[in-house]
Design an enzyme around this catalytic site. Structure first.
Site, mmCIF file in Angstrom:
data_model
loop_
_atom_site.group_PDB
_atom_site.id
_atom_site.type_symbol
_atom_site.label_atom_id
_atom_site.label_comp_id
_atom_site.label_asym_id
_atom_site.label_seq_id
_atom_site.Cartn_x
_atom_site.Cartn_y
_atom_site.Cartn_z
ATOM 1 N N ASP A 1 1.068 -0.628 -5.009
ATOM 2 C CA ASP A 1 -0.138 -0.349 -5.787
ATOM 3 C C ASP A 1 -0.109 1.037 -6.415
ATOM 4 O O ASP A 1 -0.565 1.259 -7.526
ATOM 5 C CB ASP A 1 -1.399 -0.515 -4.922
ATOM 6 N N HIS A 2 0.467 1.994 -5.695
ATOM 7 C CA HIS A 2 0.594 3.374 -6.190
ATOM 8 C C HIS A 2 1.490 4.120 -5.226
ATOM 9 O O HIS A 2 1.921 3.577 -4.204
ATOM 10 C CB HIS A 2 -0.774 4.061 -6.295
ATOM 11 N N HIS B 1 -1.563 3.595 5.198
ATOM 12 C CA HIS B 1 -2.695 4.381 4.702
ATOM 13 C C HIS B 1 -3.221 5.209 5.866
ATOM 14 O O HIS B 1 -3.234 4.755 7.005
ATOM 15 C CB HIS B 1 -3.787 3.434 4.179
ATOM 16 N N GLU C 1 0.817 -1.206 0.000
ATOM 17 C CA GLU C 1 0.000 0.000 0.000
ATOM 18 C C GLU C 1 0.861 1.270 0.000
ATOM 19 O O GLU C 1 1.714 1.465 0.862
ATOM 20 C CB GLU C 1 -0.923 0.001 1.231
ATOM 21 N N THR D 1 -5.477 2.389 -5.021
ATOM 22 C CA THR D 1 -5.273 0.943 -4.915
ATOM 23 C C THR D 1 -5.997 0.186 -6.013
ATOM 24 O O THR D 1 -5.443 -0.750 -6.602
ATOM 25 C CB THR D 1 -5.745 0.443 -3.535
#
Length: 658
Positions: free
Chosen positions: A513-514, A462, A290, A330
């Site tokens: 994911d990013h 996150h 994440e 995500t």
């Protein structure tokens, strides 16, 4: 002047006028706050400052008109004899309080949203509105909720007292304004609203080269509803296109590698990939990290020791040092990795209608005899993850909410139970708990003697950046500590995995994911798409770094090449190890704008059928506008037009009976 004021705002409309003033003052204050938050990201000038607040006022008035129109219609229709009646007072006071609450809440919410995304409300805010539990819990865990509620109530009370001091309530209830008197201001409000609604677009606020200045000029509420309307964009209506026959001739040539054979002569990308050598069939575990920027790692310049475990494993792996995420969320990462497809404009395919029975990388694993499982520490209902993976053949392991226990899915679903969770926040159980579940799942799969493919997403890095106490040296909720906790959980997982009987025959694919901090001075910040990706524990492969420019969509086709698999495919991704210099490219986008990145240039497709081309200086992360090369333009259009068309017309579907 007094007569004009009385004409536009008769006594019956004084509360409406007061609300308008209150709304515009709040809008101004929020814009000032966001402006100061953005000083490090904007190209300051007095002229731009005036333009930002001038354009902003225009859009604030446009947003305000929607509120005013509702109340104006009520004021127009209610007869004079009911002025000040119990019914009138209840409707008026309730409506005024409700409008104020919505206004205050939305303006306060804009501040943390801006700090997280450096944007006004956009499609992310629209998506989050659908998941009230996660959002409310996130707010609760990120901010002192009593203080937040108290602040809203305090501002609400002050606003109502302001209206009373202006005698707005008295004038609304104690007057004899006729229908004709009320018709003039109501007609003006409705006429201006109609002109604004049908002629003004949110993108028209974008008059600056700097993305932050474009966002500052917008209204948060107006941006929210504009995002709601544009959540799915018709590529042919909004973007440059090329004739269908030419398009598929280009795309088929672009994606066909030397070891590929196109299967049909139709308008599709179906092909057979041939790899020589003995096929290997190890277990495969994918770990989605994440929000992990490449620059959080020591390998990419971080000297603060945030990710020692991830760096250590990466050194023992096939590490892709020049790989980019397709998006900033995500579900964009999941889309790119699982479908190996460029990011189509609008919402991710993971959330779209008709996204079942697609040709995912899972189909290639299925062809080779693997089980497929999606593992997530939160309720996979969020962002439609559960349905997407289940209706595309994956078993599900997640933290489903009790009220969804009866939800029927076409594949197996296992719940991460309460006694398996040591810590969780609004989004999911902590990474350590999910890794433990992954180990348990792998142990059971190993006993079945069938190779397994597990697709697992972490979530602790996150907002609100919360994690179990005592795992790392500081318990403070910061991005740095969240990254350090994610790294520690990663380390503990591999320490335990290395002692498992299935470890020697298991390959680990690790991809972010990013990126976090996706804001920047330009609309698409290339640097903030650079992510870590590596393949660990491949047999007979010496650790190495591959510096070819590539995309998330290419990692699994590359793995299949290393495993010497020959297979049917319907994906856009290609084998990075077999790329030549001319093949290098990456796909990046941000909902409305999508781009094709080459080693020294970037072409961005925009709505209104516009496009922009830039020279890209990777070292300085600098984009300089240049003239567009027609071949480059057609190549970019072909990738995105094909991806859109193949999804919409069923060209990415499989036959579920086979």
């Amino acid at each position: 002047m007094l007569k004009i004021n009385q004409l536009l705002f008769p006594k019956r409309f004084q509360l409406l006028k007061t609300f308008g003033l209150t709304f515009l003052v709040f809008s101004f204050i929020v814009r000032v706050c966001l402006y100061f938050f953005s000083l490090n990201y904007i190209d300051f000038s007095i002229i731009n400052l005036i333009k930002i607040f001038g354009i902003g006022l225009f859009y604030d008035i446009g947003s305000l008109l929607y509120f005013l129109a509702l109340y104006a219609i009520y004021l127009l229709l209610i007869p004079t004899k009911l002025y000040g009646s119990k019914f009138d007072k209840i409707i008026t006071k309730f409506s005024y309080g409700l409008f104020l609450f919505i206004t205050i809440f939305s303006f306060l919410a804009e501040i943390p949203f801006w700090q997280e995304y450096q944007r006004r409300f956009n499609f992310i805010a629209v998506d989050y509105l659908l998941y009230t539990y996660e959002v409310i819990e996130n707010i609760h865990q990120s901010f002192p909720l009593p203080l937040l509620i108290g602040l809203i109530i305090f501002i609400l009370i002050l606003s109502i007292r302001f209206a009373k001091k202006r005698n707005a309530y008295k004038q609304v209830f104690n007057n004899s304004d006729s229908f004709k008197t009320k018709l003039i201001p109501t007609s003006i409000i409705l006429l201006v609203l109609a002109l604004f609604h049908f002629n003004i677009k949110n993108t028209q606020a974008e008059n600056f080269k700097n993305i932050n200045e474009n966002e500052l000029a917008k209204s948060g509420l107006y941006s929210f509803f504009a995002a709601y309307k544009s959540n799915e964009l018709n590529f042919k209506d909004f973007y440059n296109t090329i004739p269908s026959t030419e398009n598929y001739a280009i795309i088929r040539d672009l994606i066909k590698a030397n070891n590929d054979s196109l299967i049909t002569n139709k308008k599709d990308i179906k092909r057979f990939v041939t790899n020589t050598g003995e096929e290997q069939k190890p277990n495969v575990i994918f770990i989605g990290l994440e929000s992990l920027n490449a620059r959080f790692m020591e390998r990419f310049g971080n000297d603060k020791n945030w990710t020692p475990a991830i760096d250590s494993i990466a050194k023992e792996s096939i590490l892709f040092t020049n790989l980019y995420a397709t998006g900033t969320r995500t579900i964009r990462g999941m889309e790119a990795i699982s479908l190996a497809i460029p990011p189509t404009p609008g919402r991710s395919i993971v959330k779209r209608e008709n996204n079942d029975n697609l040709f995912t990388i899972g189909e290639i694993f299925k062809e080779k005899g693997y089980t497929r499982t999606f593992i997530y520490g939160g309720d996979g209902h969020f962002d439609n993850m559960t349905k997407y993976f289940s209706y595309n053949g994956f078993d599900i392991v997640d933290r489903k909410k009790p009220h969804r226990l009866k939800e029927k899915l076409p594949t197996k679903r296992v719940r991460i139970e309460d006694n398996e969770v040591s810590f969780e926040n609004a989004w999911a159980a902590c990474d350590g708990d999910v890794f433990k579940k992954l180990l348990e799942v792998a142990d059971k799969q190993y006993k079945s003697k069938q190779p397994f493919f597990n697709f697992m997403m972490t979530s602790s890095n996150h907002h609100p950046y919360s994690f179990p106490k005592g795992v790392i040296t500081s318990d403070e909720k910061t991005r740095e500590n969240a990254v350090k906790y994610a790294d520690k959980s990663f380390e503990e997982f591999f320490e335990k995995a290395k002692n498992k009987p299935w470890f020697k025959n298991t390959v680990f694919v690790v991809i972010s994911d990013h990126c976090a901090y996706s804001a920047g001075r330009t609309e698409i910040n290339v640097k903030n798409h650079h992510i870590p990706a590596f393949i660990f524990n491949l047999k007979n492969k010496t650790p190495q770094e591959i510096d070819k420019l590539s995309s998330q969509i290419d990692v699994f086709p590359t793995l299949f090449g290393y495993l010497n698999w020959s297979y049917n495919t319907n994906v856009f991704g290609t084998d990075i190890s077999k790329m030549t210099t001319k093949d290098e490219r990456a796909f990046i986008g941000n909902h409305r704008k999508v781009g094709l990145l080459k080693p020294n240039k970037l072409l961005i497709l925009e709505t209104q059928k516009h496009h922009s081309t830039y020279q890209w200086n990777k070292k300085e992360n600098k984009l300089t506008p240049i003239q567009t090369d027609s071949v480059f333009l057609k190549e970019t259009i072909s990738y995105y037009q094909s991806a859109y068309e193949l999804f919409k017309n069923g060209g990415l579907k499989i036959d579920p009976k086979k």
